[in-house]
Design a protein around this motif. Structure first.
Motif, short mmCIF file in Angstrom:
data_model
loop_
_atom_site.label_atom_id
_atom_site.label_comp_id
_atom_site.label_asym_id
_atom_site.label_seq_id
_atom_site.Cartn_x
_atom_site.Cartn_y
_atom_site.Cartn_z
N ARG A 136 -5.72 -8.04 -7.51
CA ARG A 136 -4.97 -6.81 -7.77
C ARG A 136 -5.82 -5.58 -7.50
NH1 ARG A 136 -0.65 -4.47 -10.54
NH2 ARG A 136 -1.24 -2.70 -11.83
N CYS A 137 -7.09 -5.63 -7.86
CA CYS A 137 -7.99 -4.50 -7.61
C CYS A 137 -8.13 -4.23 -6.12
CB CYS A 137 -9.36 -4.77 -8.22
SG CYS A 137 -9.37 -4.74 -10.01
N ALA A 138 -8.20 -5.28 -5.33
CA ALA A 138 -8.33 -5.11 -3.88
C ALA A 138 -7.08 -4.46 -3.31
CB ALA A 138 -8.58 -6.46 -3.21
N ARG A 139 -5.91 -4.85 -3.81
CA ARG A 139 -4.66 -4.24 -3.34
C ARG A 139 -4.59 -2.77 -3.71
NH1 ARG A 139 -0.84 -9.22 -5.06
NH2 ARG A 139 -1.31 -10.54 -3.27
N VAL A 140 -4.96 -2.45 -4.93
CA VAL A 140 -4.96 -1.05 -5.37
C VAL A 140 -5.95 -0.25 -4.53
CG1 VAL A 140 -5.51 0.49 -7.29
CG2 VAL A 140 -4.18 -1.58 -7.71
N ALA A 141 -7.13 -0.80 -4.30
CA ALA A 141 -8.14 -0.12 -3.48
C ALA A 141 -7.63 0.11 -2.07
CB ALA A 141 -9.44 -0.92 -3.46
N LEU A 142 -6.94 -0.88 -1.52
CA LEU A 142 -6.39 -0.74 -0.16
C LEU A 142 -5.33 0.35 -0.11
CD1 LEU A 142 -6.09 -1.64 2.76
CD2 LEU A 142 -4.52 -3.43 1.97
N VAL A 143 -4.45 0.40 -1.09
CA VAL A 143 -3.41 1.43 -1.10
C VAL A 143 -4.03 2.82 -1.25
CG1 VAL A 143 -1.47 2.35 -2.44
CG2 VAL A 143 -1.59 -0.09 -1.92
N VAL A 144 -4.96 2.97 -2.17
CA VAL A 144 -5.60 4.28 -2.39
C VAL A 144 -6.38 4.70 -1.14
CG1 VAL A 144 -7.38 5.48 -3.73
CG2 VAL A 144 -5.68 4.06 -4.89
N PHE A 145 -7.15 3.78 -0.59
CA PHE A 145 -7.93 4.10 0.61
C PHE A 145 -7.02 4.40 1.79
CE2 PHE A 145 -10.36 3.06 4.43
CZ PHE A 145 -11.48 3.86 4.23
N GLY A 146 -5.95 3.62 1.94
CA GLY A 146 -5.00 3.85 3.03
C GLY A 146 -4.34 5.22 2.93
N LEU A 147 -3.97 5.62 1.72
CA LEU A 147 -3.38 6.95 1.53
C LEU A 147 -4.39 8.05 1.86
CD1 LEU A 147 -1.31 6.38 -1.73
CD2 LEU A 147 -0.43 6.71 0.59
N GLY A 148 -5.62 7.86 1.41
CA GLY A 148 -6.67 8.84 1.72
C GLY A 148 -6.95 8.92 3.21
N LEU A 149 -6.99 7.79 3.87
CA LEU A 149 -7.22 7.76 5.31
C LEU A 149 -6.05 8.41 6.04
CD1 LEU A 149 -9.06 6.89 7.62
CD2 LEU A 149 -7.95 4.65 7.56
N GLY A 150 -4.84 8.12 5.58
CA GLY A 150 -3.66 8.77 6.17
C GLY A 150 -3.71 10.28 6.02
N ALA A 151 -4.16 10.75 4.86
CA ALA A 151 -4.29 12.19 4.65
C ALA A 151 -5.34 12.79 5.58
CB ALA A 151 -4.65 12.47 3.19
N LEU A 152 -6.45 12.09 5.76
CA LEU A 152 -7.50 12.57 6.68
C LEU A 152 -6.98 12.64 8.11
CD1 LEU A 152 -10.81 10.81 5.59
CD2 LEU A 152 -10.35 13.26 5.68
N ILE A 153 -6.23 11.64 8.52
CA ILE A 153 -5.66 11.63 9.88
C ILE A 153 -4.68 12.77 10.05
CG2 ILE A 153 -4.16 10.32 11.45
CD1 ILE A 153 -5.53 7.76 10.31
N TRP A 154 -3.85 13.01 9.03
CA TRP A 154 -2.89 14.11 9.08
C TRP A 154 -3.61 15.46 9.18
CZ3 TRP A 154 -1.71 18.08 5.55
CH2 TRP A 154 -0.60 18.83 5.89
N ALA A 172 -5.62 1.52 14.78
CA ALA A 172 -6.57 2.50 15.30
C ALA A 172 -6.22 2.92 16.72
CB ALA A 172 -7.98 1.92 15.25
N VAL A 173 -5.85 1.97 17.54
CA VAL A 173 -5.46 2.29 18.92
C VAL A 173 -4.20 3.15 18.91
CG1 VAL A 173 -4.57 1.29 21.07
CG2 VAL A 173 -6.58 0.30 19.98
N ALA A 174 -3.22 2.79 18.10
CA ALA A 174 -1.98 3.58 18.01
C ALA A 174 -2.26 5.00 17.53
CB ALA A 174 -0.99 2.89 17.08
N GLU A 175 -3.15 5.14 16.56
CA GLU A 175 -3.49 6.47 16.05
C GLU A 175 -4.17 7.31 17.11
OE1 GLU A 175 -5.76 9.66 14.65
OE2 GLU A 175 -6.80 7.79 15.11
N HIS A 176 -5.07 6.72 17.86
CA HIS A 176 -5.77 7.47 18.89
C HIS A 176 -4.86 7.82 20.05
CE1 HIS A 176 -9.39 6.43 16.66
NE2 HIS A 176 -9.97 7.40 17.33
N ILE A 177 -3.92 6.96 20.37
CA ILE A 177 -2.95 7.26 21.44
C ILE A 177 -2.00 8.36 21.00
CG2 ILE A 177 -0.97 6.33 22.69
CD1 ILE A 177 -2.49 3.67 22.84
N SER A 178 -1.61 8.37 19.74
CA SER A 178 -0.64 9.36 19.25
C SER A 178 -1.18 10.77 19.29
CB SER A 178 -0.22 9.02 17.81
OG SER A 178 -1.27 9.29 16.90
N VAL A 179 -2.48 10.93 19.28
CA VAL A 179 -3.10 12.27 19.30
C VAL A 179 -2.97 12.89 20.68
CG1 VAL A 179 -5.25 13.52 19.01
CG2 VAL A 179 -4.68 11.66 17.47
N GLN A 180 -2.96 12.08 21.72
CA GLN A 180 -2.94 12.58 23.09
C GLN A 180 -1.70 13.29 23.39
OE1 GLN A 180 -5.79 12.50 24.62
NE2 GLN A 180 -6.69 11.17 23.09
#
Length: 91
Positions: A2-20, A83-91
């Motif tokens: 459960r801790c790993a899932r929570v960490a993944l969700v929190v980290f994923g949201l933070g990474l999404g915010a950084l990408i945005w 990662a590939v999709a994110e880098h392509i979307s920036v172009q």
């Protein structure tokens, strides 16, 4: 687990915010710091996507898909495609 899932969700949201923030051109101290350090952008990508891959593989319990004799971690393949999709979307 459960801790790993929570960490993944929190980290994923933070990474999404950084990408945005990066895609919308909003300057933050972290981006300025990355530009000051030689290779900071590359090492930042390595650390962020590496940690994301680790967390996804941890949550998926190291699931492997076989391609002949080659075993590929499912979590790593998912993160690579994102990662590939994110880098392509920036172009």
């Amino acid at each position: 687990m459960r801790c790993a899932r929570v960490a993944l969700v929190v980290f994923g949201l933070g990474l999404g915010a950084l990408i945005w923030l990066a895609d919308t051109g909003q300057e933050r101290w972290l981006f300025r710091l990355a530009r000051l350090i030689p290779g900071g952008d590359k090492s930042g990508h390595f650390l962020l996507f590496g940690l994301l891959g680790f967390l996804v593989n941890l949550v998926l319990l190291g699931s492997v898909v076989r391609c002949g004799r080659l075993g590929i971690l499912v979590g790593s393949a998912i993160v690579a495609m994102l990662a590939v999709a994110e880098h392509i979307s920036v172009q």
